[in-house]
Design an enzyme around this catalytic site. Structure first.
Site, mmCIF file in Angstrom:
data_model
loop_
_atom_site.group_PDB
_atom_site.id
_atom_site.type_symbol
_atom_site.label_atom_id
_atom_site.label_comp_id
_atom_site.label_asym_id
_atom_site.label_seq_id
_atom_site.Cartn_x
_atom_site.Cartn_y
_atom_site.Cartn_z
ATOM 1 N N CYS A 154 36.283 38.957 37.108
ATOM 2 C CA CYS A 154 36.212 38.248 38.392
ATOM 3 C C CYS A 154 37.266 37.143 38.527
ATOM 4 O O CYS A 154 37.847 36.961 39.590
ATOM 5 C CB CYS A 154 34.808 37.689 38.603
ATOM 6 N N LYS A 175 29.525 36.775 46.949
ATOM 7 C CA LYS A 175 30.422 37.915 47.108
ATOM 8 C C LYS A 175 29.811 39.129 46.445
ATOM 9 O O LYS A 175 29.088 39.011 45.464
ATOM 10 C CB LYS A 175 31.775 37.611 46.467
ATOM 11 N N ASP A 216 31.406 32.526 39.187
ATOM 12 C CA ASP A 216 30.364 33.389 38.626
ATOM 13 C C ASP A 216 29.675 32.836 37.388
ATOM 14 O O ASP A 216 29.259 33.610 36.512
ATOM 15 C CB ASP A 216 30.945 34.780 38.316
#
Lengths: 294, 294, 294, 294
Positions: free
Chosen positions: D232, D197, D90
């Protein structure tokens, strides 16, 4: 029995499956099934269970289903339009290209195009959701199991997933390539969903479950159409049925590489009262839609 | 563009993310969010979205949540009792045995016992569902990753999952052994659910998703309690939140092996408006239950 | 392009599927497939890919597979015994009870008992793993979708999953009940795995994937046997194949409620070079085992 | 006991967890753990288990891990380069945009950029795999749970996922938009993997598991870096660890919206011998790579 701090460990009454535990749950469950069964005996209809899913958020409609509960008999399935999703599975260009090359008769997969189109035309006038599935792979083939590439290479005499199509339609079954896209006749329109999946099924390796659980509102009933009957349509139907979705296959909206397998796949659904769901066809589906939703 | 049989392949209008596709969906989605936001500004309440899930099947009730949307502020969460499941996570004997041996202060996990008990007493008078989770392994350890056995062996000075507890409480964290069972103080009663899981989370390797999707009716909101705050409670909360469940952590109903980690785990939930859900406590939860459901 | 702190956002080179990205991966993948294909053309054998999974951890053995790559042709599948799991699917008492009541000919599911037994006898002398699957439900039916209870109630004239068997064999397909257990002829022995599943498939709602990934060592190839060919055996085969497992169905070790569906299920596997895996039978499997592993 | 056809139903020896079943499996498992433990006591190294995964397919290398098995102690983790995947999680533009707006100090997420870059530079000279994750949503937000949109709307004072960024960087966290892409400093190169995702975790709603299981070869060990540490990165680490992957977090290659949460997230990993994996840093990782792989 041991006491550590405030915790008592090793209660004598270790969980027993029967008769102690869960008692309340099974009683309610059997009662609800009994009630539904009693009503079915009067109405021959698998009613939308409002006690389970709440009041309809769209309109209720009914579709006749065949060979249910046993061969030769007829029943009805009731659905809430707002909680119904229409699946058009793998109506992609590469199926025609590849099956043609492999010597299969593509007339068998031509057949469902018009019936699906008819259904889509009707569904698009309602609040049902539409989901288009596409089987295919990342351009790097990273999501393609080695065995899948390998076996297709062998049977395809050197041409497999990711290979350049000799006919100029790009890499076969590869995302971003023209042959990977949905055929023009059944192309998605704005407001519809597209799910790219790497397998025959979809629930393991795609976001379909995430989509279904988070639709406005989440569907309870699914209409299945597409190709091929015994491979992708069946696999998705099996997965969805296992999760508890109420599945309805429209038989003339499906096709396969082999007529026997197509027929058997339809018959397999009907066994044991509808082991994977119910079977109807586009005409009866359209009758249900038109009678109630227009 | 190629025509094979009745299929047209390679339409020029290849799917574009923007601006063509999905237009209807995003508009509806942003509109629904805007409406909810407008109402929240008036009520400070995250109302139960009937347009999404249907009319309540139980009774609505509200719980005050803290530090939401930002630290120092207060909001309210509204739930439908029939669509709420209360999770009591891993309140099992082996936690006390093992943490005690490893030198952690088990007073930290004693603390949530009474608050959870108070909540269970209240919840059991309503139509909320109760799920008890248990972490542990098959007697043959077949579902225990080698690394998990290994690292626990190293840190436990030879005692790991599946080893005989030197204190006589059976094989540690092994199904069927007294230390694996829920402590007596919080023991399940008939009508409640027990989920055995092999991981810190539950959604991959247990049937919890199958249970949730097939409850009568399926829950939309989850209340999280149990141990430990930063390990199993957090992992299950993260999984459930990712699926779209509305999660509420009752902070005094949780405990950890470490006070700092406990506090940080609670704080982590509150970041960015509630990144994994909301935080409240047993008192405010009970106030909500008592004011509306009794 | 924006710079915030040390981050540069909005690079012009937005990801393109083709031709820029992933280049290395597809080249290696197509090369590996080409190499395997070249060797297959010489050997007609789908060799165990040591470059992919490492050197064998057991012994290599080969099984002849039929109608592969196309109908009428024969190939060979090579397996590593230590990385092969033998699946015996749903050989449970309730199948005989229920199908008998529903008017199906249980001779069709008698047929695979002896062939499976023969295979188990041989497999148990090797380092192959054995997994027994059992379909059935928690005693409270909590993991049984309402539709599944309902449709079986309708087709069973009131008798469904969880109902008392009128013949005295306990609640049907309910865990802990005699009829739920594996039949005596094929009963598990110590060192084998038992997987209880609530669906026709197993990968969503059971711990089978957890078991497979954490076996010593994790299997790469699966042998499928059990009942019924077109329902549970096929669903598990489809799921495993989608994950990338190399699946081999032993056709005489399977049976169905319907002879046509049984035959078609076998044929479906063979389409397109082996779309879900390969097909052989107990005799050829035993020949492979005996020639190499004893 | 009932006999129907060739099947004997209701054997008296109903499965018992203990002591009958699974005996062979647990003995082997405990023995393997004991052997590994004995070696660890001599070497302080968590060796790559060749009996489990086969001989190395790349080169072995070792990384020092901190506070293991308990705080203040040091151990070593041994990895096979060909079976190691490096996760960069991310590192996308929208994090800087959004956290900046929400008043968080983006210096905390600036910090890991250079250490990750250093690792990527080294990893790219080896046969390790690289996976870049991106959190974000379909342009229609179809994979964004309503609660997620809602809570971000509330905390963002009207700006949420899918909203136009007032600073001109497109719709926030929406696929295809510049702010959704990986920052330029850490941009993928050909041969690397990108996983989109919709959640904080990745294993439920993306194809990451499919990718991992089907890489050439499939990884056993994962290196975790990226943002944010407690959201995350932690969620993916928890998921992977539950599946049995051996996870190593490089702490200076991570960052969060809050310094305390960052520190606690690192500490949480170390509890109980490494409950989610191990912790090291870029320097020690690079030392291991350089000493063995160059």
């Amino acid at each position: 029995m041991v006491q550590i701090g405030k915790a008592t460990i090793g209660e004598e009454k270790i969980r027993e499956y029967e008769p102690y535990m869960y008692k309340g749950v099974i009683d309610e469950r059997l009662k609800r099934v009994q009630e539904a069964y009693d009503r079915w005996q009067k109405t021959r209809t698998f009613e939308f269970p409002t006690w389970l899913y709440g009041q309809p958020l769209g309109k209720l409609f009914k579709v006749e289903v065949e060979d249910c509960p046993t061969f030769g008999e007829t029943s009805w399935l009731e659905l809430d339009s707002a909680r119904t999703a229409f699946f058009s599975i793998d109506m992609q260009g590469w199926a025609w290209l590849l099956y043609n090359r492999q010597g299969y008769d593509t007339k068998l997969i031509d057949a469902p195009i018009q019936p699906i189109k008819n259904c889509l035309d009707a569904v698009r006038k309602t609040d049902m959701k539409v989901v288009h599935f596409r089987e295919g792979h990342r351009p790097d083939l990273a999501d393609c199991p080695f065995r899948k590439s390998y076996i297709n290479k062998v049977v395809g005499e050197g041409i497999t997933f990711g290979s350049q199509d000799p006919g100029g339609c790009g890499r076969i079954a590869t995302r971003g390539q023209p042959n990977h896209d949905t055929i023009s006749e059944l192309y998605p329109i704005p407001g519809e969903y597209i799910v790219d999946k790497s397998g025959k099924g979809a629930f393991h390796h795609s976001d379909i479950l995430q989509l279904l659980l988070n639709m406005f509102p989440p569907p309870t009933h699914l209409i299945l159409t597409g190709i091929t009957t015994d491979v992708c349509v069946h696999t998705i139907m099996r997965e969805a049925n296992d999760f508890g979705y109420w599945c309805l296959l429209l038989k003339d909206c499906t096709g396969s590489t082999d007529w026997e397998n197509h027929l058997s796949a339809i018959k397999q659904v009907k066994m044991r009262g509808g082991v994977f769901g119910w079977v109807s066809d586009s005409q009866r589906f359209l009758e249900g839609v038109e009678a109630n939703l227009t």
